[in-house]
Design a protein around this motif. Structure first.
Motif, PDB file in Angstrom:
ATOM      1  N   GLY A  96       0.862  -1.183   0.000  1.00  0.00           N
ATOM      2  CA  GLY A  96       0.000   0.000   0.000  1.00  0.00           C
ATOM      3  C   GLY A  96       0.888   1.220   0.000  1.00  0.00           C
ATOM      4  O   GLY A  96       1.978   1.216  -0.575  1.00  0.00           O
ATOM      5  N   GLY A  97       0.463   2.283   0.690  1.00  0.00           N
ATOM      6  CA  GLY A  97       1.278   3.494   0.787  1.00  0.00           C
ATOM      7  C   GLY A  97       0.997   4.477  -0.325  1.00  0.00           C
ATOM      8  O   GLY A  97       0.172   4.238  -1.202  1.00  0.00           O
ATOM      9  N   ARG A 121      -6.530  -8.265   0.231  1.00  0.00           N
ATOM     10  CA  ARG A 121      -7.252  -7.640   1.349  1.00  0.00           C
ATOM     11  C   ARG A 121      -8.569  -8.365   1.605  1.00  0.00           C
ATOM     12  O   ARG A 121      -8.889  -8.706   2.746  1.00  0.00           O
ATOM     13  CB  ARG A 121      -7.478  -6.155   1.036  1.00  0.00           C
ATOM     14  CG  ARG A 121      -6.169  -5.437   0.746  1.00  0.00           C
ATOM     15  CD  ARG A 121      -6.359  -4.015   0.227  1.00  0.00           C
ATOM     16  NE  ARG A 121      -5.071  -3.419  -0.114  1.00  0.00           N
ATOM     17  CZ  ARG A 121      -4.864  -2.119  -0.284  1.00  0.00           C
ATOM     18  NH1 ARG A 121      -5.870  -1.274  -0.141  1.00  0.00           N
ATOM     19  NH2 ARG A 121      -3.662  -1.659  -0.582  1.00  0.00           N
ATOM     20  N   THR A 138      -0.611   1.383   9.869  1.00  0.00           N
ATOM     21  CA  THR A 138       0.208   1.974   8.804  1.00  0.00           C
ATOM     22  C   THR A 138       0.435   0.950   7.691  1.00  0.00           C
ATOM     23  O   THR A 138       0.296  -0.251   7.908  1.00  0.00           O
ATOM     24  CB  THR A 138       1.560   2.449   9.358  1.00  0.00           C
ATOM     25  OG1 THR A 138       2.198   1.336  10.012  1.00  0.00           O
ATOM     26  CG2 THR A 138       1.376   3.578  10.350  1.00  0.00           C
ATOM     27  N   PHE A 139       0.816   1.435   6.504  1.00  0.00           N
ATOM     28  CA  PHE A 139       1.005   0.503   5.391  1.00  0.00           C
ATOM     29  C   PHE A 139       2.292  -0.303   5.543  1.00  0.00           C
ATOM     30  O   PHE A 139       2.466  -1.341   4.918  1.00  0.00           O
ATOM     31  CB  PHE A 139       0.959   1.252   4.048  1.00  0.00           C
ATOM     32  CG  PHE A 139       2.263   1.854   3.604  1.00  0.00           C
ATOM     33  CD1 PHE A 139       3.108   1.161   2.745  1.00  0.00           C
ATOM     34  CD2 PHE A 139       2.650   3.119   4.032  1.00  0.00           C
ATOM     35  CE1 PHE A 139       4.318   1.713   2.327  1.00  0.00           C
ATOM     36  CE2 PHE A 139       3.843   3.678   3.625  1.00  0.00           C
ATOM     37  CZ  PHE A 139       4.691   2.975   2.774  1.00  0.00           C
ATOM     38  N   LYS A 140       3.223   0.200   6.385  1.00  0.00           N
ATOM     39  CA  LYS A 140       4.473  -0.509   6.659  1.00  0.00           C
ATOM     40  C   LYS A 140       4.976  -0.063   8.034  1.00  0.00           C
ATOM     41  O   LYS A 140       4.536   0.975   8.548  1.00  0.00           O
ATOM     42  CB  LYS A 140       5.518  -0.219   5.579  1.00  0.00           C
ATOM     43  CG  LYS A 140       5.994   1.213   5.548  1.00  0.00           C
ATOM     44  CD  LYS A 140       7.062   1.436   4.495  1.00  0.00           C
ATOM     45  CE  LYS A 140       8.400   0.843   4.905  1.00  0.00           C
ATOM     46  NZ  LYS A 140       9.488   1.210   3.981  1.00  0.00           N
ATOM     47  N   VAL A 148      -0.612   6.127   6.600  1.00  0.00           N
ATOM     48  CA  VAL A 148      -1.733   5.184   6.459  1.00  0.00           C
ATOM     49  C   VAL A 148      -2.367   5.278   5.067  1.00  0.00           C
ATOM     50  O   VAL A 148      -3.425   4.695   4.827  1.00  0.00           O
ATOM     51  CB  VAL A 148      -2.813   5.422   7.546  1.00  0.00           C
ATOM     52  CG1 VAL A 148      -2.242   5.202   8.933  1.00  0.00           C
ATOM     53  CG2 VAL A 148      -3.423   6.818   7.436  1.00  0.00           C
ATOM     54  N   ASP A 185      -3.573   4.403   1.641  1.00  0.00           N
ATOM     55  CA  ASP A 185      -3.840   3.122   0.983  1.00  0.00           C
ATOM     56  C   ASP A 185      -3.288   1.955   1.804  1.00  0.00           C
ATOM     57  O   ASP A 185      -2.692   1.027   1.269  1.00  0.00           O
ATOM     58  CB  ASP A 185      -3.252   3.120  -0.443  1.00  0.00           C
ATOM     59  CG  ASP A 185      -3.877   2.012  -1.297  1.00  0.00           C
ATOM     60  OD1 ASP A 185      -4.888   1.436  -0.873  1.00  0.00           O
ATOM     61  OD2 ASP A 185      -3.339   1.720  -2.391  1.00  0.00           O
ATOM     62  N   SER A 186      -3.501   2.007   3.121  1.00  0.00           N
ATOM     63  CA  SER A 186      -2.972   0.962   4.004  1.00  0.00           C
ATOM     64  C   SER A 186      -3.813  -0.309   3.909  1.00  0.00           C
ATOM     65  O   SER A 186      -5.020  -0.267   4.183  1.00  0.00           O
ATOM     66  CB  SER A 186      -2.977   1.457   5.454  1.00  0.00           C
ATOM     67  OG  SER A 186      -2.855   0.374   6.344  1.00  0.00           O
ATOM     68  N   PRO A 187      -3.200  -1.439   3.547  1.00  0.00           N
ATOM     69  CA  PRO A 187      -3.948  -2.706   3.524  1.00  0.00           C
ATOM     70  C   PRO A 187      -4.542  -3.041   4.899  1.00  0.00           C
ATOM     71  O   PRO A 187      -5.652  -3.561   4.992  1.00  0.00           O
ATOM     72  CB  PRO A 187      -2.894  -3.734   3.112  1.00  0.00           C
ATOM     73  CG  PRO A 187      -1.859  -2.958   2.384  1.00  0.00           C
ATOM     74  CD  PRO A 187      -1.818  -1.618   3.061  1.00  0.00           C
ATOM     75  N   ASN A 192      -7.624  -1.041   5.423  1.00  0.00           N
ATOM     76  CA  ASN A 192      -8.631  -1.494   4.464  1.00  0.00           C
ATOM     77  C   ASN A 192      -9.335  -2.744   4.993  1.00  0.00           C
ATOM     78  O   ASN A 192     -10.563  -2.846   4.961  1.00  0.00           O
ATOM     79  CB  ASN A 192      -7.961  -1.768   3.108  1.00  0.00           C
ATOM     80  CG  ASN A 192      -8.957  -2.160   2.037  1.00  0.00           C
ATOM     81  OD1 ASN A 192      -9.445  -3.279   2.022  1.00  0.00           O
ATOM     82  ND2 ASN A 192      -9.254  -1.241   1.131  1.00  0.00           N
ATOM     83  N   THR A 213       0.411  -5.198  10.278  1.00  0.00           N
ATOM     84  CA  THR A 213       1.596  -4.386   9.957  1.00  0.00           C
ATOM     85  C   THR A 213       2.751  -4.953  10.777  1.00  0.00           C
ATOM     86  O   THR A 213       2.612  -5.113  11.990  1.00  0.00           O
ATOM     87  CB  THR A 213       1.400  -2.892  10.319  1.00  0.00           C
ATOM     88  OG1 THR A 213       0.164  -2.437   9.759  1.00  0.00           O
ATOM     89  CG2 THR A 213       2.533  -2.036   9.770  1.00  0.00           C
TER      90      THR A 213
END
Length: 447
Positions: free
Chosen positions: A268-269, A306, A333-335, A341, A343-345, A348, A398
């Motif tokens: 994501g991210g 997802r 967070t995405f990572k 955050v 497009d954070s899986p 989502n 994450t």
């Protein structure tokens, strides 16, 4: 005479670049059009979490006790133009609403605002990630709008920052790529990057289109590698294989390598998803869309992960509705090592379960403030233990170090049911199972 540097745009990329240029010994003037951002930076504070960045900033911002004073900030384009020999443009290029293409309005605006004030020879250096062909167009804009005309040159110098490692990546880059049209532009950029080059960073000199393509090609390759191992996880689930062992085995092949082969809920991210979509859109405009049709599948595999995590959670809870079920989500967070955050899986998945009736409580070491802003209807806890309290299932989404170091036994005492779903294949199944947890992960055998 020592070069003076300006940085146009002081977001994530710009703030890091400005602080790093000051660290390399240059006088730097950062420019932004958002007053709140400038005020924060003048206090030596950054509007995002990035390890080491605030310390680096405070070391150089003028007016802070004990600083070098080499870094100042302004909102005035005329001041920036008069100050700098080299102007780095570091503004954002988000995805356009409702389409794949990249929104160039911030870049165009930065060039249109700076150029009319350039009355003496200068080098403008684009660092933003842009569709190939943009540099050629922007070079013409500069010549037309700058009073100094052809004395104002353009170069393209893509950024390769990894969130969580941005300071390291700027001061000790694994490569420096410059797209230039003259020896003068190359010479100036060699001067800017003399320290990292002398420390061994490769310096790749190329033309505009190649420099623009390097960034999107690199991100597309990484996205492909991540989606490849996630596709293998789907096959492993169907066949009863173990994607972690599969990744370990193929990773020993140095043509493939171990990195980015951890299956999970995908990427994501603010970079990979929008960059591969913009790349597809641009290839279509150039009549080369067939070359990148595979990226559509890469994107599709990534987004599918997802939904698959949501279904795996439903299955672990008995296959019915999420109504009345409490779900703990570790990670927003995405990572890890970031508060981003976008497009954070993780969020989502949390959001999907919440929309289907689950009571979702999220905990993240750094991303809580941003997550609350984006998903205000989710529940939030101040610690991992509080998030897990009363949960029927725990989702690890994450891969923060803090989560790997949790004690499954003590967490088990506060959970309603000991069910953990590892969306990042980063926890030790043996340790969790020994503590009485049912451990499930994507692409791995159930027991």
């Amino acid at each position: 005479m020592a070069l003076k540097i300006t940085v146009i745009g002081t977001g994530y990329l710009g703030a890091t670049h400005a602080a790093a240029m000051a660290e390399l010994g240059f006088e730097v003037l950062g420019l932004d059009v958002v007053p709140e951002k400038i005020e924060m930076l003048q206090r030596g504070e950054v509007p995002m979490y990035e390890p080491g960045l605030e310390e680096l900033l405070r070391k150089h911002v003028a007016g802070i006790e004990g600083s070098s004073g080499r870094l100042r900030f302004t909102m005035d384009f005329a001041e920036a133009a008069a100050f700098g020999d080299v102007h780095f443009v570091c503004v954002n290029t988000p995805q356009k609403h409702g389409e794949y293409a990249c929104d160039m309005s911030y870049v165009d605006s930065a060039f249109a605002s700076l150029a009319p004030h350039l009355t003496a020879p200068a080098l403008v250096v684009g660092k933003s990630t842009v569709p190939v062909g943009s540099a050629d167009r922007l070079a013409r804009t500069l010549t037309e709008l700058a009073p100094a005309g052809e004395e104002v040159e353009l170069a393209w110098n893509p950024e390769f920052l990894r969130e969580g490692f941005a300071v390291q990546d700027t001061l000790h880059p694994d490569r420096i790529v410059v797209g230039v049209r003259s020896e003068r532009a190359e010479k100036l950029l060699r001067e800017v990057y003399a320290t990292p080059v002398s420390d061994g960073s490769p310096f790749v000199v190329t033309d505009f289109p190649t420099a623009e393509l390097v960034k999107t090609a690199a991100n597309s390759f990484l996205a492909t590698k991540i989606s490849f191992i996630n596709a293998m996880a789907e096959v492993c689930e169907a066949a009863g294989g173990d994607v972690v062992k599969l990744a370990e085995a193929i990773g020993y092949d140095d043509r493939i390598g171990k990195k980015f082969l951890r299956a999970g809920i995908g990427f994501g991210g603010g970079c990979l998803p929008k960059d591969i979509r913009a790349f597809m859109a641009r290839a279509g405009e150039l009549g080369a869309d067939q070359a990148l049709t595979f990226l559509r599948e890469i994107d599709s595999i990534n987004m599918r992960r997802r939904g698959q995590m949501v279904e795996m959670t439903r299955e672990a809870l008995g296959g019915g509705s999420f109504l009345g079920k409490r779900i703990a989500v570790l990670g927003a967070t995405f990572k890890p090592d970031s508060d981003d955050v976008r497009d954070s899986p993780a969020l989502n998945v949390a959001g999907q379960i919440h929309l289907q009736g689950g009571q979702v409580t999220v905990y993240d070491p750094k991303g809580m403030h941003n997550a609350r802003r984006l998903f205000p209807t989710l529940g939030y806890a101040e610690t991992a233990v509080e998030a897990v309290r009363g949960a029927h299932a725990v989702l690890h989404l994450t891969e923060w170090r803090e989560f790997r170091e949790l004690d499954p036994a003590s967490l088990g005492e506060v959970a309603t049911d000991r069910i953990v779903l590892d969306g990042r294949n980063a926890l030790d199944p043996a340790v969790w199972r020994a503590a009485g947890w049912t451990y499930r992960a994507m692409g791995r055998p159930a027991a």
